[in-house]
Scaffold this active site. Sequence first.
Site, mmCIF file in Angstrom:
data_model
loop_
_atom_site.group_PDB
_atom_site.id
_atom_site.type_symbol
_atom_site.label_atom_id
_atom_site.label_comp_id
_atom_site.label_asym_id
_atom_site.label_seq_id
_atom_site.Cartn_x
_atom_site.Cartn_y
_atom_site.Cartn_z
ATOM 1 N N GLY A 2 -24.057 6.328 14.632
ATOM 2 C CA GLY A 2 -23.848 6.429 16.070
ATOM 3 C C GLY A 2 -25.135 6.538 16.861
ATOM 4 N N ARG A 3 -26.081 7.356 16.393
ATOM 5 C CA ARG A 3 -27.333 7.565 17.130
ATOM 6 C C ARG A 3 -28.259 6.362 17.060
ATOM 7 N NH1 ARG A 3 -26.603 10.346 12.643
ATOM 8 N NH2 ARG A 3 -28.161 10.451 10.971
ATOM 9 N N GLU A 38 -12.491 14.232 20.299
ATOM 10 C CA GLU A 38 -12.854 14.321 21.713
ATOM 11 C C GLU A 38 -12.607 12.997 22.432
ATOM 12 O OE1 GLU A 38 -15.948 16.947 19.532
ATOM 13 O OE2 GLU A 38 -14.840 15.100 19.163
ATOM 14 N N GLU A 75 -30.402 15.151 14.601
ATOM 15 C CA GLU A 75 -29.257 14.833 13.754
ATOM 16 C C GLU A 75 -29.714 14.078 12.509
ATOM 17 O OE1 GLU A 75 -25.174 14.171 15.499
ATOM 18 O OE2 GLU A 75 -25.570 12.142 14.758
ATOM 19 N N LYS A 110 -16.057 20.556 13.520
ATOM 20 C CA LYS A 110 -14.879 19.740 13.835
ATOM 21 C C LYS A 110 -13.671 20.176 13.006
ATOM 22 C CE LYS A 110 -17.232 15.418 15.123
ATOM 23 N NZ LYS A 110 -17.352 13.977 14.783
ATOM 24 N N LYS A 136 -16.001 4.459 16.148
ATOM 25 C CA LYS A 136 -16.078 3.607 14.958
ATOM 26 C C LYS A 136 -14.860 3.811 14.066
ATOM 27 C CE LYS A 136 -19.502 4.473 12.177
ATOM 28 N NZ LYS A 136 -20.897 4.478 11.683
ATOM 29 N N HIS A 196 -42.390 22.135 36.921
ATOM 30 C CA HIS A 196 -41.940 23.288 37.703
ATOM 31 C C HIS A 196 -40.812 24.035 36.997
ATOM 32 C CE1 HIS A 196 -44.288 22.128 41.307
ATOM 33 N NE2 HIS A 196 -44.117 20.918 40.814
#
Length: 527
Positions: free
Chosen positions: A270-271, A219, A357, A503, A213, A388
């Site tokens: 973002g999420r 990253e 978040e 960051k 954005k 399991h």
Amino acid sequence: MISWENLDTLSSFKKLLSLKNAVSLKAVLGGADGAKRVKEYSVPMAEGLTYNYAAKQVDQKVLDVLADLAKEAQLCEKFEALYNGEVVNTGEKRMVLHQLTRGQLGKDVMADGKNKREFYVNEQKRIADFADKVHSGKIVNEKGEKFTTVCQIGIGGSDLGPRAMYLALENWAKAGGKFKMEAKFISNVDPDDATSVLKSIDVSKTIFILVSKSGTTLETLTNESFVKDALKKAGLDVSKHMIAVTSETSPLAHNPDYMEAFYMDDYIGGRYSSTSGVGGAVLSLAFGPEVFACFLEGAAAADKTATEKDIRKNPAMLDALIGLYERNVQEYPSTAILPYSQGLSRFPAHLQQLDMESNGKSVNRDGKKIDYVTGPVIFGEPGTNGQHSFYQLLHQGTNVIPLQFIAFKENQAENDVDIQGSTSQQKLCANVTAQIIAFACGKDNENPNKFFAGERPSSLIYGKRLTPKTLGALLAHFENKVMFQGFLWNINSFDQEGVQLGKVLAKTVLAKQYDGALKEYAALLGL
């Protein structure tokens, strides 16, 4: 008039605190009326889904107080304020508009000189037009060959949601003839991630989607450079292999390095961005624009149910209220998301970010310290694999962990086999039902190692089949659940300052502007 008050000041919450351990699951599900409870404690959701909470530790008395709490906390009014464009993201002083990417719940919302619903619809149309041209061969690579793969470069909400949605629909699309292009994802700044993906594809026939954005995410830009280097080494024109999903004010916009750019804005976190261009570009290229449109329809339908004032007709609000009861009254620290669907293999990871978040906060909307717990730890894996793995702790561990099961009556691939008198899908569904009762009712045994205490609460979201519409409804259900819980806790569910500190320090380390312990830890890793 909306009043934003801390949870512990509300009279209905104080009443709720007196109802701790109000229900024994062994008694209500293991007794003669157990079948009746399973039928009655159920709420229809959008797109044919159902939310069943019979195995939750609530009764009519608890539900009545939860209904009072919803009214006192003004949950419906706060949601209405959100979708009508009020500034509910107090930390960043922004509106929150992800619902507008899939429908119009309220009045027109104007921002940046634009009608925002029209803006999102126009971007969806632009993405659809681009995807259609790629699929038809109007947009091709330098050799005139059709693109066969799409690869998204992003991290956090630019990766987790879109990746989970792609995996959720991949088998469905292949079974129904809707599969257009394979999708890959690069997220981790670890070079092994990008290397592995690039070695698995033909870069000459791949469209890369750079999602950022701000256009400044470290990253993502690092991985972009990694990909650009690979394209150049292959003798390819970078600008004919990359598109961007970004804001109109970012350095990625109107940039000749990309053959196209699609836009989002600061009003979508973002999420919460899977129903924006962040999910729209990759899903439209992978499955076709009409599939993405169906996904949006499902989300919009779930949003509509979230406006219901009666909590017994509002599954997201009811789920949120029961979750708050478990967290703040029953004092359970975690919630496990357990989808019995391989398509939803990465859905728990997306919900982990969405929930933790959003609601991992210890100050209220005004920045003042709060004296009660907020968001739980979210984790999960698909069944039956999880059975399991970590179910041992869920059944017999010292902490009680509420469970949210998700299951479907039919598989996506329309491919199954009968073994020992039942199909694989029937075995899958049998495991879900068995686990719900095993967790709730437990089992007595003189051998302590074989004793199951029970009283482990769970809910079940179920439907006929995982499709684009049911996936959209499922996604929006959890988005709205998280939103309602944030309202109840009086926190801001729409910023994420906790992501920023690391960051900043990472940039300090890379610039070698450090001393003390930070410098020594950097030295341990060869920096």
